[in-house]
Motif scaffolding. Structure first.
Motif, mmCIF file in Angstrom:
data_model
loop_
_atom_site.group_PDB
_atom_site.id
_atom_site.type_symbol
_atom_site.label_atom_id
_atom_site.label_comp_id
_atom_site.label_asym_id
_atom_site.label_seq_id
_atom_site.Cartn_x
_atom_site.Cartn_y
_atom_site.Cartn_z
ATOM 1 N N UNK A 160 -56.993 -39.018 -3.764
ATOM 2 C CA UNK A 160 -55.758 -39.106 -3.337
ATOM 3 C C UNK A 160 -55.988 -39.848 -1.824
ATOM 4 N N UNK A 161 -54.961 -40.556 -1.441
ATOM 5 C CA UNK A 161 -55.027 -41.143 0.117
ATOM 6 C C UNK A 161 -53.697 -40.533 0.735
ATOM 7 N N UNK A 162 -54.023 -39.885 2.067
ATOM 8 C CA UNK A 162 -53.156 -39.310 2.754
ATOM 9 C C UNK A 162 -52.136 -40.247 3.365
ATOM 10 N N UNK A 163 -50.694 -40.155 3.096
ATOM 11 C CA UNK A 163 -49.849 -41.380 3.535
ATOM 12 C C UNK A 163 -49.132 -40.683 4.992
ATOM 13 N N UNK A 164 -48.896 -39.177 4.887
ATOM 14 C CA UNK A 164 -48.122 -38.870 6.143
ATOM 15 C C UNK A 164 -48.342 -37.364 6.281
ATOM 16 N N UNK A 165 -48.280 -36.588 7.577
ATOM 17 C CA UNK A 165 -48.539 -35.316 7.646
ATOM 18 C C UNK A 165 -47.091 -34.522 7.726
ATOM 19 N N UNK A 166 -46.623 -34.185 6.770
ATOM 20 C CA UNK A 166 -45.334 -33.315 6.908
ATOM 21 C C UNK A 166 -45.039 -32.179 7.647
ATOM 22 N N UNK A 167 -46.124 -31.158 7.817
ATOM 23 C CA UNK A 167 -46.298 -30.199 8.723
ATOM 24 C C UNK A 167 -47.654 -29.732 8.740
ATOM 25 N N UNK A 168 -47.983 -29.033 10.022
ATOM 26 C CA UNK A 168 -49.289 -28.555 10.240
ATOM 27 C C UNK A 168 -49.095 -27.267 10.925
#
Length: 739
Positions: free
Chosen positions: A134-142
């Motif tokens: 997969x390719x990461x599009x966005x960080x939703x939470x960290x």
């Protein structure tokens, strides 16, 4: 109504915090106007302008689409997934979307995320071979939890090479944030920026790991892997001063004065956090049992930073070389701990039993006690068994107390088992350690009889606490344990039938049926420990709940945990609820709804599992290193489990388990029967079942994974052995050698 979200301190840049917030809401609510999204932010006009800029950027990138009416929504793509980043095998990061849906990250993608990140990903075009990526599009939470790493230099820059995650994950550390750390030292650090937005994240050293041995470093790795809290969210020095001031200002006696009674504590030899002290007096007709528990709720008030930290930890974690306490040491090992010859505040369950062990009356009181003796399980047991008398320093009153406790505990055990409790009888493991942290010896020992005393006292007090809670509150914190699933019972019956053991209760046996089955196995010449382990495995795990329900294994209709508030947050909540019911200590209302109580129950169940996993993992590592010193040696053992890929064997000489792969069993093709857990040789007809004795040879170990491999002594070794080089810790690599 959506509560406004505050974009507080985060390692995500402001615009990407806004992006994460918007995407999370749109994933749930599908379509929202810009105004609706902005209204959910508790920010400034500058944030509003930033939000509109973020929305425009997301639309231009094709991730969002804007309708004619101006509403925003995520562009419909079947390939989008939301998942959590976890560490897979061989230091590869993966994204877990569901239990059965896992996607791999390329090395480049893995360096841009952190373990625990919630991410929005796009499925890459599937290749004919290889794992789906997969390719990461966005960080939703960290979460940006502290991490373990080793300091080093790259040119003129300080770097931390992370111990977990990709092997080349590096964070930069400015000189002023080294906290005295030197090149080559291991440190705990926290990230200041997220690698998704920079080539290399910035980090700050929190704590330098003291010079340690390989075993100590492996323990640090387990702490990081399990996510245990290693730092306190407050200044410990200030807390210590505050606690000492409160101790000085506290009255000499709190509640009922019980200081003239001969309470004793009985614990393990290395214990320092004494939760409980006990006293039993027989008046010729009845037994008066007092179980005094450390009054943690007097010192830890709801809603304080200290209380929040204790709740987050959930429980103390006990590792071989350290304790990660739920409460700071000034409380856990001193002010709250019921140490001998120290006056301490206690919450006391006072019970009266008749001569058959039937509970006749109970009450809870706040009081002040002074323990007169600290006994270990070993010395208390040796006295009771006539092996060695107690030290002359122990008073006659304390000795009579111990002996009365022993008599009452035997009566309570007999009554509990007759009422339907399941009694497992596993030996204890005794370990000794070398100076370098590795094991010097490990062996089984019989359980000291004094453990029975404390167990029965605690069970009795816990039952009384549960009865009081159920009678007075619609919801509380209970310890529950469900009956085994009928499918597991059916499988168990098939295995037991191979040994001629019948279990009552059809597909729905009660605890008494299982207890009688264990008694039959114990009295016969069957492999008791192996079959006892099978019965234990068919059980469900106990957990916490806000609803009252039976505890199957103990045979109690209602049960809770009251006796260990120093090391379990669930018990601290139970103390607060009981005090409110009984109007003790001003009867402060905990103000906990059933929903909040259930959240606490779920959280405490989770942290308990994490503690168990970590403790089990570090012991597996230590055992693997220990038996690795015996490569090529032959041992006798017993089959404790059979699977389609081989047999799990427990050694007779040491309490150590390992795998005998199916290809190593013998010169035959063995077929597995899952219902009866039997392996049968296709040509010879040889059968191997749970409990069978077997001779094996130690073929190899993987210390960092805590795994042990066995082979049969007569079978020629064909494959490489995974081993661990003495005195060296490698970063996930498995060192090969031949036996």
């Amino acid at each position: 109504m959506i509560r406004p979200v505050s974009l507080a301190a985060s390692i995500l840049p402001l615009e990407y915090q806004i992006e994460a917030y918007a995407l999370r809401r749109l994933l749930v609510e599908k379509s929202l106007s810009e105004s609706e999204l902005i209204d959910g932010l508790s920010g400034t006009k500058k944030q509003d302008l930033s939000a509109r800029t973020v929305f425009d950027r997301l639309c231009q990138s094709g991730l969002l689409t804007r309708s004619n009416a101006g509403n925003l929504s995520i562009r419909k793509k079947a390939r989008l997934r939301v998942g959590t980043v976890t560490d897979g095998s061989q230091k590869h990061r993966v994204v877990n979307v569901k239990d059965d849906e896992t996607y791999f990250l390329s090395d480049r993608q893995a360096r841009r995320v952190l373990t625990g990140d919630l991410v929005l990903v796009d499925l890459k075009q599937a290749r004919k071979r290889g794992n789906p990526e997969v390719r990461v599009l966005a960080i939703l939470s960290t979460s940006a939890k502290p991490f373990l790493g080793q300091l080093g230099r790259r040119g003129d820059q300080n770097v931390i090479i992370a111990e977990s995650g990709p092997t080349n994950e590096i964070s930069l550390v400015p000189d002023h944030l080294l906290k005295g750390g030197q090149d080559g030292q291991f440190v705990w650090a926290t990230r200041l920026t997220h690698p998704f937005f920079t080539n290399k994240a910035l980090a700050e050293v929190m704590r330098v790991v003291p010079e340690t041995n390989p075993a100590g470093l492996l323990a640090e790795r387990v702490i990081e892997k399990q996510g245990y809290e290693v730092e306190w969210p407050f200044d410990l020095d200030q807390l210590n001063v505050s606690i000492r001031r409160r101790v000085d200002e506290a009255p000499a006696c709190h509640g009922i004065d019980l200081r003239d009674l001969s309470f004793i504590t009985i614990d393990g030899e290395s214990a320092r956090d004494f939760d409980d002290a006990v006293l039993c007096q027989f008046d010729g007709e009845r037994y008066h049992l007092d179980v005094a528990i450390a009054d943690v709720s007097h010192w830890v008030k709801p809603g304080t930073v200290l209380d929040q930290a204790a709740r987050e930890r959930g429980n103390s974690v006990y590792l071989p070389d350290r304790v990660l306490p739920m409460l700071p040491e000034i409380l856990s090992n001193d002010v709250c701990s019921l140490r001998p010859d120290r006056e301490r505040f206690a919450f006391v369950c006072r019970m009266i039993f008749d001569q058959q062990g039937n509970l006749k009356n109970s009450q809870f009181v706040s009081g002040t006690i002074c323990s007169v003796a600290r006994l270990t399980y070993q010395e208390a047991s040796e006295h009771l068994m006539g092996v060695r008398p107690l030290s002359p320093r122990i008073s006659d009153k304390a000795r009579h107390n111990l002996e009365s406790l022993h008599v009452l505990a035997q009566k309570l055990t007999e009554r509990r088992l007759n009422a339907g409790g399941v009694e497992f009888n596993f030996p204890e493991t005794q370990t000794t350690y070398r100076d370098d942290g590795w094991l010097s010896d490990i062996k089984h020992i019989d359980r000291p009889v004094a453990t029975l005393i404390i167990e029965e006292c605690m069970l009795a007090a816990n039952v009384c606490a549960a009865q009081c809670l159920e009678k007075n509150l619609p919801a509380a914190i209970y310890r529950i344990h469900g009956a085994p699933d009928s499918d597991r019972i059916c499988e168990l019956r098939q295995v037991l039938s191979l040994f001629g053991v019948n279990m009552n209760g059809s597909s729905d046996p009660n605890a008494r049926d299982l207890s009688e089955c264990l008694a039959e196995i114990r009295q016969a010449s069957f492999p008791f420990e192996a079959l006892q382990t099978l019965i234990l495995r068919c059980m469900k795990q106990a957990s916490y709940s806000s609803n009252c329900a039976p505890h199957f294994a103990l045979g109690f209709e209602r049960y809770t945990h009251f006796t260990s508030p120093i090391r379990r947050y669930s018990d601290l909540i139970v103390h607060r609820l009981l005090k409110w019911i009984l109007k003790l200590d001003a009867g402060e209302d905990p103000e906990l709804s059933q929903q909040e109580l259930e959240q606490i129950a779920l959280h405490c169940s989770k942290t308990e599992r994490l503690a168990e996993h970590g403790e089990r993992e570090i012991h597996s590592i230590l055992k693997a290193e220990f038996i690795g010193r015996h490569l090529g040696e032959t041992f006798l053992g017993r089959v404790t489990s059979a699977t389609s890929f081989g047999l799990f064997i427990t050694l007779d000489q040491y309490p150590i388990d390992g795998l005998l792969h199916i290809s190593e069993i013998g010169d035959d093709f063995f077929e597995f029967e899952p219902k009866s857990l039997v392996l049968t040789g296709r040509q010879t007809g040889q059968t191997i079942r749970v409990g069978d004795p077997i001779s094996i040879q130690v073929a190899g170990v993987d210390v960092e994974q805590g795994k042990v491999d066995f082979v049969r002594p007569f079978k020629k070794q064909k494959r490489k052995i995974k081993n661990h080089r003495e005195g060296r810790i490698n970063r996930g690599r498995k060192v090969s050698s031949r036996s």
